[in-house]
Design a protein around this motif. Sequence first.
Motif, mmCIF file in Angstrom:
data_model
loop_
_atom_site.group_PDB
_atom_site.id
_atom_site.type_symbol
_atom_site.label_atom_id
_atom_site.label_comp_id
_atom_site.label_asym_id
_atom_site.label_seq_id
_atom_site.Cartn_x
_atom_site.Cartn_y
_atom_site.Cartn_z
ATOM 1 N N LEU A 131 28.441 -35.387 40.369
ATOM 2 C CA LEU A 131 27.514 -35.541 39.253
ATOM 3 C C LEU A 131 27.018 -36.980 39.202
ATOM 4 C CD1 LEU A 131 29.391 -33.673 36.356
ATOM 5 C CD2 LEU A 131 27.486 -32.809 37.733
ATOM 6 N N SER A 132 25.778 -37.136 38.826
ATOM 7 C CA SER A 132 25.215 -38.473 38.641
ATOM 8 C C SER A 132 24.289 -38.420 37.436
ATOM 9 C CB SER A 132 24.444 -38.914 39.890
ATOM 10 O OG SER A 132 23.883 -40.198 39.693
ATOM 11 N N SER A 133 24.757 -39.004 36.335
ATOM 12 C CA SER A 133 23.974 -38.908 35.107
ATOM 13 C C SER A 133 24.224 -40.130 34.229
ATOM 14 C CB SER A 133 24.343 -37.643 34.334
ATOM 15 O OG SER A 133 23.742 -37.652 33.065
ATOM 16 N N ARG A 134 23.159 -40.637 33.649
ATOM 17 C CA ARG A 134 23.289 -41.762 32.714
ATOM 18 C C ARG A 134 23.105 -41.311 31.263
ATOM 19 N NH1 ARG A 134 20.089 -46.962 35.331
ATOM 20 N NH2 ARG A 134 21.353 -47.128 37.244
ATOM 21 N N ILE A 165 26.313 -32.797 27.261
ATOM 22 C CA ILE A 165 27.451 -32.053 27.799
ATOM 23 C C ILE A 165 27.005 -30.660 28.250
ATOM 24 C CG2 ILE A 165 29.637 -30.949 27.142
ATOM 25 C CD1 ILE A 165 30.275 -33.407 25.481
ATOM 26 N N ASN A 166 26.115 -30.045 27.492
ATOM 27 C CA ASN A 166 25.607 -28.723 27.891
ATOM 28 C C ASN A 166 24.924 -28.792 29.250
ATOM 29 O OD1 ASN A 166 26.507 -27.331 25.634
ATOM 30 N ND2 ASN A 166 24.593 -27.622 24.486
ATOM 31 N N GLN A 167 24.119 -29.801 29.457
ATOM 32 C CA GLN A 167 23.414 -29.942 30.738
ATOM 33 C C GLN A 167 24.396 -30.166 31.890
ATOM 34 O OE1 GLN A 167 20.861 -33.202 29.621
ATOM 35 N NE2 GLN A 167 19.124 -31.857 29.095
ATOM 36 N N VAL A 226 33.010 -27.703 21.168
ATOM 37 C CA VAL A 226 32.475 -28.568 22.226
ATOM 38 C C VAL A 226 31.155 -29.175 21.737
ATOM 39 C CG1 VAL A 226 31.580 -28.648 24.578
ATOM 40 C CG2 VAL A 226 33.559 -27.207 24.046
ATOM 41 N N PRO A 227 31.051 -30.497 21.638
ATOM 42 C CA PRO A 227 29.811 -31.137 21.175
ATOM 43 C C PRO A 227 28.740 -31.111 22.259
ATOM 44 C CG PRO A 227 31.422 -32.817 21.757
ATOM 45 C CD PRO A 227 32.122 -31.492 21.917
ATOM 46 N N GLY A 228 28.095 -29.970 22.404
ATOM 47 C CA GLY A 228 27.195 -29.752 23.525
ATOM 48 C C GLY A 228 26.031 -30.692 23.619
ATOM 49 N N GLU A 229 25.544 -31.233 22.488
ATOM 50 C CA GLU A 229 24.373 -32.116 22.500
ATOM 51 C C GLU A 229 24.767 -33.587 22.645
ATOM 52 O OE1 GLU A 229 21.324 -30.984 22.767
ATOM 53 O OE2 GLU A 229 22.265 -28.999 22.814
ATOM 54 N N GLU A 230 26.043 -33.862 22.680
ATOM 55 C CA GLU A 230 26.478 -35.247 22.872
ATOM 56 C C GLU A 230 26.145 -35.706 24.291
ATOM 57 O OE1 GLU A 230 30.802 -37.300 23.264
ATOM 58 O OE2 GLU A 230 30.419 -36.247 21.362
ATOM 59 N N ARG A 231 25.668 -36.939 24.428
ATOM 60 C CA ARG A 231 25.224 -37.442 25.733
ATOM 61 C C ARG A 231 26.349 -38.220 26.408
ATOM 62 N NH1 ARG A 231 20.093 -36.347 26.836
ATOM 63 N NH2 ARG A 231 18.820 -35.584 25.092
ATOM 64 N N VAL A 232 26.444 -38.054 27.731
ATOM 65 C CA VAL A 232 27.554 -38.626 28.499
ATOM 66 C C VAL A 232 27.000 -39.330 29.731
ATOM 67 C CG1 VAL A 232 29.643 -38.095 29.821
ATOM 68 C CG2 VAL A 232 29.149 -36.842 27.710
ATOM 69 N N ARG A 233 27.609 -40.448 30.061
ATOM 70 C CA ARG A 233 27.279 -41.147 31.314
ATOM 71 C C ARG A 233 28.430 -40.898 32.278
ATOM 72 N NH1 ARG A 233 25.538 -47.507 31.915
ATOM 73 N NH2 ARG A 233 25.230 -47.479 34.206
ATOM 74 N N ILE A 234 28.111 -40.370 33.457
ATOM 75 C CA ILE A 234 29.160 -40.016 34.408
ATOM 76 C C ILE A 234 28.653 -40.156 35.833
ATOM 77 C CG2 ILE A 234 28.569 -37.555 34.361
ATOM 78 C CD1 ILE A 234 31.564 -36.952 34.694
ATOM 79 N N GLN A 235 29.534 -40.561 36.732
ATOM 80 C CA GLN A 235 29.208 -40.705 38.155
ATOM 81 C C GLN A 235 30.411 -40.224 38.956
ATOM 82 O OE1 GLN A 235 26.177 -42.155 39.317
ATOM 83 N NE2 GLN A 235 26.755 -41.395 41.333
#
Length: 508
Positions: A33-36, A40-42, A62-71
């Motif tokens: 995964l690569s996301s800034r 969470i849903n996406q 599950v907070p589906g609309e919460e945004r996450v940065r992950i690599q």
Amino acid sequence: MGSRPVLFLQIVILGVSLTLAGQDRLPEIPVTLSSRNSTINQLLEEITLQTGYYFTYNAALVPGEERVRIQTNGLLLEEVLRQILPNSSLAYRVIDRNIVIYKKNDAPPSPVSPAIDRLVVEGRVLDSRSDKPLAYATIALYGTSLGSVTNQTGNFSFKIPPELTDPMLVISYLGYKRLIVPVIYPADQELTIRLSKKTIPLQEVIIRHADPVLLLKEAVDRIPDNYLTEHSSMTAFYRESVRKDDRCLAFSEAVLDVAKGPYLPNAQADRVRIRKGRKITDPSTEDTVMIKLRSGIHASLSLDVVKERPDFLSEDFADLYDLDFTDMITYGERLVYVISFRQKSHITELMFRGSLYLDHETLAILAADFEFNPAMIHKEPGLFLVSRSPRIHIRPLLAGYHVDYREEEGKFHVSQVRAEVELKVRKKRKWIGSRYRIAIEMAITSVNPGVKLKINHSDRVKANTILSDEPFEFDPWFWGTYNIIEPEATLMESVRRIEHNLQEITDY
């Protein structure tokens, strides 16, 4: 020809588990995964595309609309989910191609009554778009052979053994996505479960370019491979009701022990006994005609069409019926052929029309909806009667049936049956008659494959049995630990009206 499932009436003149493959350990699949700034849903949708596993979870958990940065680059699925959902109270369970995200319960609550050492979960199953109730949806308890169905208004009540600390209900309905619902303690609020229709992408549809007649013949030939070939012990909930116009005349319920014979040619007939039951009849009717319903228990057993083989599944069905492909739908994770059938135009004898639902992969018959030909049913009133008075004119209006099957350890068995018969009953020399509706429903609530149940001859329900009259008290705990089909509200209103009439007679 094959057997004919009917409800027999007697006219009297008075002075009428689903067990699914599952595990708590996540599959060891690498995920990149690569996301800034993805939600969470996406991210869960992206994991589904990479792994083929779908996620099931409560939106409040599950907070589906919460945004996450992950690599991540080839990190195992379990670690990826730990980064996306760092909440340590969350747990995962893999059921087929679904990953259920849930919160573990600390401990089960106390039983609701000394008579029931069970947790009672109540709910309603609806269409997610229209909120229309889904009648007779299948309710199964994951990891067990316990099951039930919703009633006509989509309501259900399910009793869960106390030793299951994190129970999950599996909800299935033809044409809809199967949903797995974790039960969160205390289960003191009614669940609202919405199922979504499942569309079939064109690339997934592989239609066999075969005559539906040949396809159905192959399905019949595969019955020994697809269905239980050993004796089984089953528990079933059974209900029958008789209504005249808008009034309930008789209402019976029972828990049955069923000694189920194998799905093999010339196998032993099914035997049944009543473990617990109750019946109430309306004593206030001033009509001189009463319909007594002979035990529909045997009629309900005969609706197991895979075992009892009506003429549309007999060896010569191709000579009797025209068949067509009419649709392709889903049932849980299965693709399902829908084959319609109707009697050939040159046949003048009363026969059936309806639809059969065949599993795309195994050709197991998953369900059947059928009825006697409505254009011809009025010609054979005697088909539904045990005896008949010359002073009464009977006109059958409809006779419709449903049966479906559930998988257990790789083999199918009958899961639920329903039947409804409507008749117009009119006394001779009278212009106005009454409409009588007789309904039966039976749901297999538990099954033990390979266990041969012995039922003594004296205990067996016989074909001419009329369920014994028992004192009826509307006790919500009458059924104890047994799972039942929730009665319709209108039906229970009629039953309470009968109770009131009985009380008035007793007081008088």
